[in-house]
Design a protein around this motif. Structure first.
Motif, short mmCIF file in Angstrom:
data_model
loop_
_atom_site.label_atom_id
_atom_site.label_comp_id
_atom_site.label_asym_id
_atom_site.label_seq_id
_atom_site.Cartn_x
_atom_site.Cartn_y
_atom_site.Cartn_z
N LEU A 207 -17.67 -21.78 -16.63
CA LEU A 207 -16.29 -21.52 -17.02
C LEU A 207 -15.61 -20.59 -16.03
O LEU A 207 -16.19 -19.63 -15.55
N ARG A 208 -14.35 -20.91 -15.75
CA ARG A 208 -13.51 -20.05 -14.91
C ARG A 208 -12.11 -20.05 -15.51
O ARG A 208 -11.53 -21.11 -15.75
N ASN A 209 -11.56 -18.87 -15.75
CA ASN A 209 -10.20 -18.74 -16.31
C ASN A 209 -10.05 -19.54 -17.60
O ASN A 209 -9.05 -20.23 -17.82
N ASP A 210 -11.08 -19.45 -18.46
CA ASP A 210 -11.07 -20.11 -19.77
C ASP A 210 -10.97 -21.63 -19.68
O ASP A 210 -10.48 -22.29 -20.59
N LEU A 211 -11.47 -22.19 -18.57
CA LEU A 211 -11.50 -23.63 -18.38
C LEU A 211 -12.86 -24.03 -17.81
O LEU A 211 -13.48 -23.24 -17.09
N PRO A 212 -13.35 -25.24 -18.11
CA PRO A 212 -14.63 -25.67 -17.53
C PRO A 212 -14.48 -26.06 -16.07
O PRO A 212 -13.53 -26.76 -15.70
N SER A 213 -15.38 -25.58 -15.22
CA SER A 213 -15.43 -26.01 -13.82
C SER A 213 -16.38 -27.19 -13.69
O SER A 213 -16.08 -28.15 -12.98
N TYR A 214 -17.53 -27.10 -14.37
CA TYR A 214 -18.44 -28.24 -14.38
C TYR A 214 -19.40 -28.13 -15.56
O TYR A 214 -19.62 -27.06 -16.12
N LEU A 215 -19.93 -29.29 -15.95
CA LEU A 215 -20.98 -29.39 -16.96
C LEU A 215 -22.13 -30.15 -16.33
O LEU A 215 -21.92 -31.04 -15.52
N SER A 216 -23.36 -29.81 -16.72
CA SER A 216 -24.51 -30.55 -16.18
C SER A 216 -25.63 -30.59 -17.21
O SER A 216 -25.76 -29.70 -18.05
N ILE A 217 -26.42 -31.65 -17.11
CA ILE A 217 -27.57 -31.82 -17.99
C ILE A 217 -28.67 -32.53 -17.23
O ILE A 217 -28.41 -33.45 -16.44
N GLN A 218 -29.90 -32.09 -17.43
CA GLN A 218 -31.05 -32.72 -16.79
C GLN A 218 -31.44 -33.99 -17.55
O GLN A 218 -31.64 -33.95 -18.76
N THR A 219 -31.52 -35.11 -16.86
CA THR A 219 -31.96 -36.36 -17.46
C THR A 219 -33.24 -36.81 -16.78
O THR A 219 -33.68 -36.22 -15.80
#
Length: 241
Positions: A207-219
């Motif tokens: 999160l940056r400035n109350d917004l998502p920059s990236y999401l990630s998940i291991q598959t």
């Protein structure tokens, strides 16, 4: 245009949604598969104690989970942004991206590996209109087809969440694993939640400035990542000619 060619990228995005938590099991949603009737034992009714511990997966989201959920809600009210989803598969890496303008529509792109090389597709979605083309073919209007409906649902949910599905990304059973500063300048939250098969899985949101920059998940095939840029920036979406 061959319907099968459209169905493959749809299937890839459907898998990515399942991996990333859309449709996650909500507390109390388990349905018994055994229909055998058993005697019911009546237990004495106990007074509700608000301070008593609750089942681990029925508690509300952690504090950091609530921050992540709010950040995604903030994104859902943004007028414009760009997003990219990197999806590892057994046959290679799929890339889905979109320019999002809430007033003008969504211009999405797909790059899918195949034995003949990468297949590229583009899709335009705006006010019920869905236009699609594969590689350099001409644009086709698939607004009234099942494929058009599926593409609209997938792009709107996976790459342009409107707020209604936020709790399915950050569920009510979210727990905090770790918080640290990311090298890119955002705060990285490692969270975990129960997926639709009942397993608790970790994932990350920065999160940056109350917004998502990236999401990630291991598959099983690698790390699935979704990035967001140019939030409320100059993002123009035009209908293809």
């Amino acid at each position: 245009m061959n319907v099968r060619n459209r169905s493959f990228p749809i299937a890839i995005l459907t898998i990515s949604l399942a991996l990333f938590g859309f449709g996650c099991r909500r507390p109390g949603s388990d349905v018994p598969t055994n229909t055998q009737v058993v005697p019911v034992v009546k237990e004495p009714v106990k007074a509700f104690d608000p301070n008593a511990p609750r089942p681990v997966d029925s508690e509300g989201p952690s504090t950091e989970g609530l921050l992540a959920r709010q950040a995604l809600k903030n994104l859902s009210t943004a007028k414009t942004y760009r997003t990219t989803m990197i999806i590892p598969t057994a046959s290679g890496t799929v890339k889905a991206s979109a320019d999002v303008n809430r007033e003008q529509g969504i211009m999405g792109r797909l790059e899918v590996p195949s034995a003949q090389g990468a297949l590229s597709s583009e899709i335009f979605i705006s006010n019920g209109t869905v236009l699609f083309r594969q590689n350099t073919s001409t644009w086709s209007d698939i607004s009234k087809t099942e494929e058009g409906r599926q593409f609209t649902t997938l792009f709107e949910n996976a790459l342009a969440p409107d707020g209604t599905d936020v709790s399915r990304i950050v569920s009510d059973n979210t727990r905090t694993v770790e918080v640290k500063e990311d090298a890119t300048g955002c705060t990285l939250y490692t969270l975990s939640q129960v997926n639709e098969s009942g397993k608790r899985i970790p994932y990350q949101i920065c999160l940056r400035n109350d917004l998502p920059s990236y999401l990630s998940i291991q598959t099983a095939a690698g790390v699935l990542t979704v990035t967001y840029t140019d939030v409320n920036g100059q993002v123009v979406v035009k209908r293809p000619q």
